[in-house]
Design an enzyme around this catalytic site. Structure first.
Site, PDB file in Angstrom:
ATOM      1  CD  GLU A 154       3.574  -6.427  48.898  1.00 30.33           C
ATOM      2  OE1 GLU A 154       4.364  -7.221  49.421  1.00 30.33           O
ATOM      3  OE2 GLU A 154       2.871  -6.710  47.902  1.00 30.33           O
ATOM      4  CG  ASN A 195       1.905  -0.588  44.902  1.00 26.97           C
ATOM      5  OD1 ASN A 195       0.850  -0.164  44.435  1.00 26.97           O
ATOM      6  ND2 ASN A 195       2.409  -1.769  44.568  1.00 26.97           N
ATOM      7  CG  ASP A 223      -4.057 -10.545  39.724  1.00 33.12           C
ATOM      8  OD1 ASP A 223      -4.458 -10.156  40.837  1.00 33.12           O
ATOM      9  OD2 ASP A 223      -2.915 -11.008  39.547  1.00 33.12           O
ATOM     10  CD  GLU A 241       1.400  -5.008  42.375  1.00 28.41           C
ATOM     11  OE1 GLU A 241       1.238  -6.202  42.708  1.00 28.41           O
ATOM     12  OE2 GLU A 241       2.316  -4.293  42.793  1.00 28.41           O
ATOM     13  CG  HIS A 248      -2.745  -8.745  43.572  1.00 27.61           C
ATOM     14  ND1 HIS A 248      -2.409  -9.145  42.301  1.00 27.61           N
ATOM     15  CD2 HIS A 248      -1.724  -7.969  44.011  1.00 27.61           C
ATOM     16  CE1 HIS A 248      -1.216  -8.641  41.989  1.00 27.61           C
ATOM     17  NE2 HIS A 248      -0.789  -7.923  42.999  1.00 27.61           N
TER      18      HIS A 248
END
Ligand code: XIL
Length: 327
Positions: free
Chosen positions: A133, A174, A241, A239, A210
């Site tokens: 990030e 990432n 979801d 990651e 996400h």
């Protein structure tokens, strides 16, 4: 595909890695959690244990207990390991946040941290998120303490230090909110291109996925993956979801889970279409997810297993896609 095939078997038949973020606590205490993890996933990442905060309780002190528990469990069950993360502005130790360092001290601290953590797992970790990030949502460089002290070359240093001690480990940048083509992924594309021009040993880009407040368009995700691959980089979904805001939520659980399953299916298909061979979900069961703790307005059941340890439609959608989809 037989009904009793496990997700990881179906994935392995296709040379695919299906992963989950793992917490050390249930790994020690919850047999149902462990059973799902070892039976269904062939790739594991530590949800928190390898972040600087948990790893560095005091100056000069490392606590590898939780990280070792995750890595050892994965290795014992023939799972690949992604380590997350070496340099990130969040979840740094409190003492570190209060430390009045000079630039030389910050450089030495960061080098030592990268060398120690990446070096320890050089033979047991397949992939590191070296920097997490570093780009802000508007596409500018995030003004974290490393950027403010060293400029964007702090990324180069982190990757080079990791490569010095773990030359066989894949090294990733990432980020979130950069899954499709947008102003942020444009900036990340430019950043990693500059790093490649400077000879930095970067192997890939992690798209966190996400899918929460906004879902990226599927064609846009495909286009985004293609352009990073055209730079010679690998791409992983790191990651994932899927949750919904009230206006977006179909309302009842059955309809929501079907809608969620379709999104998981779409992303799995994009992976197979575009040669992405790794997809990680950010937790095992809905009850393990970070979402309810962080976003009270989002639906709190974003994962592949429900809180009673049973697979959801999203699980079946991924399995069916891996078994039957023709890319
Ligand atoms: C989250 C964890 O899931 C939480 O348990 C923790 O409290 C905060 O961090 N992007 C990342 C992850 O790269 O490290 C974050 O994980 C979720 C967003």
């Amino acid at each position: 595909m037989a009904d009793n095939d496990r997700l990881r078997d179906v994935a392995e038949d296709r040379d695919f890695e299906i992963g989950a973020a793992v917490a050390a606590q249930p790994l020690r205490t919850d047999p149902a959690y462990k059973k799902i993890l070892r039976n269904e996933f062939n790739y594991v990442t530590a949800e928190n244990a390898l972040k600087m905060g948990p790893l560095r309780p005091d100056p000069g002190v490392y606590d590898f207990n939780d990280a070792d528990a995750v890595v050892d469990y994965a290795r014992a069950h023939d799972q690949s390991v992604r380590a997350h993360t070496l340099v990130w502005h969040n979840q740094t130790p409190e003492w570190f946040q209060e430390w009045d360092y000079t630039p030389e001290q910050l450089e030495e601290f960061t080098r030592e941290h990268v060398h120690t953590a990446a070096g320890r797992y050089r033979d047991t970790v397949d992939t590191w998120d070296v920097v997490n990030e570093a780009v802000a949502d508007d596409g500018t460089m995030r003004e974290n303490l490393w950027y403010e002290t060293f400029g964007e070359e702090y990324l180069d240093d982190a990757f080079r230090w990791a490569n010095e001690v773990a030359p066989d480990t894949d090294l990733y940048y990432n980020d979130y909110g950069a899954d499709g083509v947008n102003v942020k992924s444009d900036a990340i594309y430019d950043l990693v291109e500059r790093m490649l021009d400077r000879g930095v040993p970067i192997d890939g880009v992690g798209l966190q996925m996400h899918a929460l407040h906004e879902k990226p368009g599927i064609d846009s995700v495909a286009e985004n993956i293609r352009r990073f691959k055209d730079l010679g980089l690998d791409v992983e979904i790191t990651e994932m979801d899927v949750a919904y805001l009230p206006g977006d939520d179909p309302g009842d659980q059955e309809a929501r889970w079907e809608k969620q399953a379709e999104f998981y299916r779409d992303i799995t298909e994009v992976c197979l279409d575009e040669g992405v061979d790794t997809m990680i979900v950010w937790g095992v069961r809905d009850s393990d997810s970070w979402i309810p703790n962080w976003f009270e307005n989002l639906t709190g059941d974003p994962l592949l297993f429900d809180s009673g340890n049973d697979p959801k439609p999203a699980y079946d959608a991924i399995k069916d896609t891996l078994a039957n989809y023709e890319a």
